[in-house]
Design a protein around this motif. Structure first.
Motif, PDB file in Angstrom:
ATOM      1  N   GLY A 181       0.818  -1.212   0.000  1.00 47.66           N
ATOM      2  CA  GLY A 181       0.000   0.000   0.000  1.00 47.66           C
ATOM      3  C   GLY A 181       0.847   1.254   0.000  1.00 47.66           C
ATOM      4  N   ALA A 182       1.884   1.271   0.836  1.00 44.72           N
ATOM      5  CA  ALA A 182       2.773   2.435   0.888  1.00 44.72           C
ATOM      6  C   ALA A 182       3.495   2.628  -0.436  1.00 44.72           C
ATOM      7  CB  ALA A 182       3.779   2.267   2.027  1.00 44.72           C
ATOM      8  N   ALA A 183       4.014   1.537  -1.002  1.00 43.10           N
ATOM      9  CA  ALA A 183       4.797   1.629  -2.242  1.00 43.10           C
ATOM     10  C   ALA A 183       3.945   2.128  -3.404  1.00 43.10           C
ATOM     11  CB  ALA A 183       5.403   0.264  -2.558  1.00 43.10           C
ATOM     12  N   VAL A 184       2.753   1.561  -3.562  1.00 46.72           N
ATOM     13  CA  VAL A 184       1.897   1.944  -4.694  1.00 46.72           C
ATOM     14  C   VAL A 184       1.425   3.389  -4.557  1.00 46.72           C
ATOM     15  CG1 VAL A 184      -0.263   1.444  -5.882  1.00 46.72           C
ATOM     16  CG2 VAL A 184       1.164  -0.433  -5.080  1.00 46.72           C
ATOM     17  N   ALA A 185       1.082   3.810  -3.350  1.00 46.79           N
ATOM     18  CA  ALA A 185       0.609   5.180  -3.143  1.00 46.79           C
ATOM     19  C   ALA A 185       1.712   6.200  -3.427  1.00 46.79           C
ATOM     20  CB  ALA A 185       0.092   5.345  -1.719  1.00 46.79           C
ATOM     21  N   VAL A 186       2.918   5.934  -2.953  1.00 45.18           N
ATOM     22  CA  VAL A 186       4.039   6.844  -3.207  1.00 45.18           C
ATOM     23  C   VAL A 186       4.375   6.876  -4.700  1.00 45.18           C
ATOM     24  CG1 VAL A 186       6.510   7.226  -2.800  1.00 45.18           C
ATOM     25  CG2 VAL A 186       5.003   6.653  -0.891  1.00 45.18           C
ATOM     26  N   ALA A 187       4.351   5.708  -5.341  1.00 42.25           N
ATOM     27  CA  ALA A 187       4.611   5.667  -6.780  1.00 42.25           C
ATOM     28  C   ALA A 187       3.569   6.490  -7.540  1.00 42.25           C
ATOM     29  CB  ALA A 187       4.610   4.216  -7.270  1.00 42.25           C
ATOM     30  N   GLN A 189       2.031  11.455 -10.602  1.00 40.17           N
ATOM     31  CA  GLN A 189       1.183  12.626 -10.800  1.00 40.17           C
ATOM     32  C   GLN A 189       2.001  13.913 -10.785  1.00 40.17           C
ATOM     33  OE1 GLN A 189      -2.071  12.366  -7.985  1.00 40.17           O
ATOM     34  NE2 GLN A 189      -2.671  10.345  -8.741  1.00 40.17           N
ATOM     35  N   GLY A 190       3.038  13.944  -9.952  1.00 40.03           N
ATOM     36  CA  GLY A 190       3.912  15.109  -9.945  1.00 40.03           C
ATOM     37  C   GLY A 190       4.811  15.158 -11.162  1.00 40.03           C
ATOM     38  N   LEU A 191       5.296  13.999 -11.588  1.00 36.70           N
ATOM     39  CA  LEU A 191       6.230  13.924 -12.713  1.00 36.70           C
ATOM     40  C   LEU A 191       5.552  14.281 -14.027  1.00 36.70           C
ATOM     41  CD1 LEU A 191       9.213  13.069 -13.235  1.00 36.70           C
ATOM     42  CD2 LEU A 191       8.344  10.784 -13.749  1.00 36.70           C
ATOM     43  N   THR A 192       4.315  13.804 -14.221  1.00 32.88           N
ATOM     44  CA  THR A 192       3.604  14.043 -15.476  1.00 32.88           C
ATOM     45  C   THR A 192       2.652  15.229 -15.402  1.00 32.88           C
ATOM     46  OG1 THR A 192       1.793  12.548 -14.880  1.00 32.88           O
ATOM     47  CG2 THR A 192       3.693  11.573 -15.987  1.00 32.88           C
ATOM     48  N   PRO A 245      -3.344  14.614 -13.117  1.00 38.87           N
ATOM     49  CA  PRO A 245      -4.032  14.161 -11.902  1.00 38.87           C
ATOM     50  C   PRO A 245      -4.627  12.763 -12.018  1.00 38.87           C
ATOM     51  CG  PRO A 245      -5.372  15.762 -13.065  1.00 38.87           C
ATOM     52  CD  PRO A 245      -4.040  15.755 -13.749  1.00 38.87           C
ATOM     53  N   LEU A 246      -4.696  12.220 -13.241  1.00 38.25           N
ATOM     54  CA  LEU A 246      -5.238  10.884 -13.437  1.00 38.25           C
ATOM     55  C   LEU A 246      -4.155   9.830 -13.562  1.00 38.25           C
ATOM     56  CD1 LEU A 246      -8.096  11.706 -15.995  1.00 38.25           C
ATOM     57  CD2 LEU A 246      -8.218  11.578 -13.518  1.00 38.25           C
ATOM     58  N   ALA A 247      -2.921  10.210 -13.288  1.00 36.97           N
ATOM     59  CA  ALA A 247      -1.811   9.275 -13.450  1.00 36.97           C
ATOM     60  C   ALA A 247      -1.671   8.364 -12.241  1.00 36.97           C
ATOM     61  CB  ALA A 247      -0.505  10.048 -13.664  1.00 36.97           C
ATOM     62  N   ASP A 248      -1.205   7.161 -12.511  1.00 34.79           N
ATOM     63  CA  ASP A 248      -0.816   6.231 -11.464  1.00 34.79           C
ATOM     64  C   ASP A 248       0.302   5.363 -12.050  1.00 34.79           C
ATOM     65  OD1 ASP A 248      -2.032   4.406 -13.105  1.00 34.79           O
ATOM     66  OD2 ASP A 248      -3.420   3.633 -11.619  1.00 34.79           O
ATOM     67  N   PRO A 249       0.876   4.420 -11.311  1.00 37.76           N
ATOM     68  CA  PRO A 249       2.005   3.649 -11.848  1.00 37.76           C
ATOM     69  C   PRO A 249       1.703   2.965 -13.179  1.00 37.76           C
ATOM     70  CG  PRO A 249       1.827   3.294  -9.504  1.00 37.76           C
ATOM     71  CD  PRO A 249       0.639   4.114  -9.888  1.00 37.76           C
ATOM     72  N   THR A 297       8.398  18.844  -5.884  1.00 36.55           N
ATOM     73  CA  THR A 297       7.497  19.982  -5.679  1.00 36.55           C
ATOM     74  C   THR A 297       7.725  21.031  -6.755  1.00 36.55           C
ATOM     75  OG1 THR A 297       7.491  19.615  -3.281  1.00 36.55           O
ATOM     76  CG2 THR A 297       6.802  21.779  -4.062  1.00 36.55           C
ATOM     77  N   ALA A 298       8.984  21.327  -7.027  1.00 31.84           N
ATOM     78  CA  ALA A 298       9.305  22.309  -8.071  1.00 31.84           C
ATOM     79  C   ALA A 298       8.884  21.801  -9.447  1.00 31.84           C
ATOM     80  CB  ALA A 298      10.800  22.612  -8.048  1.00 31.84           C
ATOM     81  N   LEU A 299       9.148  20.525  -9.730  1.00 30.07           N
ATOM     82  CA  LEU A 299       8.829  19.964 -11.039  1.00 30.07           C
ATOM     83  C   LEU A 299       7.320  19.901 -11.271  1.00 30.07           C
ATOM     84  CD1 LEU A 299      10.252  18.775 -13.528  1.00 30.07           C
ATOM     85  CD2 LEU A 299       9.971  16.512 -12.514  1.00 30.07           C
ATOM     86  N   SER A 300       6.561  19.658 -10.216  1.00 34.41           N
ATOM     87  CA  SER A 300       5.102  19.574 -10.357  1.00 34.41           C
ATOM     88  C   SER A 300       4.489  20.919 -10.726  1.00 34.41           C
ATOM     89  CB  SER A 300       4.476  19.055  -9.057  1.00 34.41           C
ATOM     90  OG  SER A 300       4.612  20.004  -8.010  1.00 34.41           O
ATOM     91  N   LEU A 301       5.213  22.004 -10.476  1.00 38.89           N
ATOM     92  CA  LEU A 301       4.734  23.340 -10.829  1.00 38.89           C
ATOM     93  C   LEU A 301       5.034  23.692 -12.277  1.00 38.89           C
ATOM     94  CD1 LEU A 301       5.848  25.257  -7.605  1.00 38.89           C
ATOM     95  CD2 LEU A 301       3.579  24.373  -8.154  1.00 38.89           C
TER      96      LEU A 301
END
Length: 337
Positions: free
Chosen positions: A75-81, A86-89, A92-96, A222-226
């Motif tokens: 659960g922790a791994a999938v949520a962090v991924a 979502q920050g990298l791309t 808001p609809l992104a997931d692993p 955080t910077a990249l997500s902006l």
């Protein structure tokens, strides 16, 4: 005044982490006690601390404890991924699954069972990690080779294309080989049942490295997500951040699939819930996501045991009950905007 407000905000977020840990502990204990056989806390304590061979103690040590540990880690791994994706791309609809990592890991395991007749999840774990890594590399180069370079849109399109291709190959193998389907259909649905601590121990170092790398990248994400231009203007090496974040996602998502099969919706839903609580700072989003992801998967696994007693459902079939309505809500919100 601003410094005072910032200090209060940090304090509340820290308290939130403590509250989350308490809730996680409660869910973990509930996972040990609830099921077809209800076992009280004293029996759980004795089963862990003593070496009795009673039925309840064997259930705790060989079934529920490994299952609860697996749900917590996955659960922790999938949520962090999912939060990283979502920050990298900036999607808001992104997931692993957006990079095809889950599909690639699943295909590798299916091919290993089909070609080598693997009978243990421990052997399949290595193939899952390899499949996840190869898929991520292919998607990365396809995205980079597209017009405009490695943009979030190109990355998402390449991931969707590879996911469709890999999933069709997986389906074809399963149609042709009934024996392969029989061996791994429960795993393909996403499940934390039947896992042992030895398997978790084999994969956990990869997940641990992925988590540490993710937490170290909190400020940069955080910077990249902006926006990439904003991140570059702040002196960030965006190419290095993307590569490091991608490696973290591969380790987290690939390790999770290796243990529990493809687990959906946790990586999509949890980051949004966390942002509602802590804002856009990934230094807080990631630890909150790890805790909330563990709680969500533990609750889903408990429900999977209780809904159709004495039968159990794979947790991957319960998660859409949480995730599907939230996914539809996100889509409607995006359309309105």
């Amino acid at each position: 005044m601003n410094a005072s407000l910032t200090g209060k905000s940090q304090s509340w977020r820290g308290i939130g982490i403590l509250v989350g840990m308490v809730l996680l502990g409660f869910c973990f204990i509930s996972s040990l006690t609830l099921g077809v056989a209800d076992i009280n806390l004293s029996q759980v304590y004795q089963a862990i601390m003593a070496s009795s061979e009673s039925t309840d103690h064997l259930i705790i040590r060989t079934v529920r404890l490994p299952r609860s540990v697996t749900a917590t880690i996955v659960g922790a791994a999938v949520a962090v991924a999912g939060a990283i994706m979502q920050g990298l791309t900036r999607n808001p609809l992104a997931d692993p699954g957006i990079l095809g990592i889950n599909a690639g890991a699943a295909l590798a395991v299916v091919m290993a069972v089909f070609l080598f007749d693997l009978s243990s999840l421990s052997a399949g774990a290595a193939f899952a990690l390899i499949g996840a890594g190869i898929t991520a590399i292919v998607v990365y180069f396809l995205g980079a080779a597209s017009r405009g370079g490695l943009t979030p849109l190109n990355l998402a399109i390449a991931g969707a294309a590879i996911t469709a291709l890999v999933s069709s190959i997986t389906t074809g193998i399963l149609i042709l080989s009934q024996s392969t389907l029989d061996q791994i259909r429960f795993w393909l649905a996403g499940s934390v049942a039947g896992r042992d601590l030895e398997l978790v121990g084999q994969v956990f170092p990869f997940i641990a490295i992925g988590l540490v790398l993710a937490f170290l990248l909190g400020k940069q994400l955080t910077a990249l997500s902006l926006g990439e231009d904003i991140a570059a203007g702040l002196g960030q090496n965006t190419a290095w951040i993307k590569a490091s974040a991608g490696l973290s996602v591969v380790l987290l998502a690939g390790g999770s699939v290796a243990i529990a099969g493809p687990i959906g919706f946790v990586g999509l839903v949890v980051p949004h819930l966390v942002r509602f609580l802590v804002g856009l700072d990934y230094r807080w989003i990631l630890p909150y996501a790890a805790i909330a992801g563990s709680i969500m998967l533990l609750i889903a696994d408990i429900l999977a045991r209780l809904v159709l007693q004495p039968r159990e459902l794979p947790v991957g079939l319960v998660l859409p009950l949480f995730g599907a309505p939230f996914f539809l809500y996100l889509i409607r919100t995006r359309i309105r905007r």
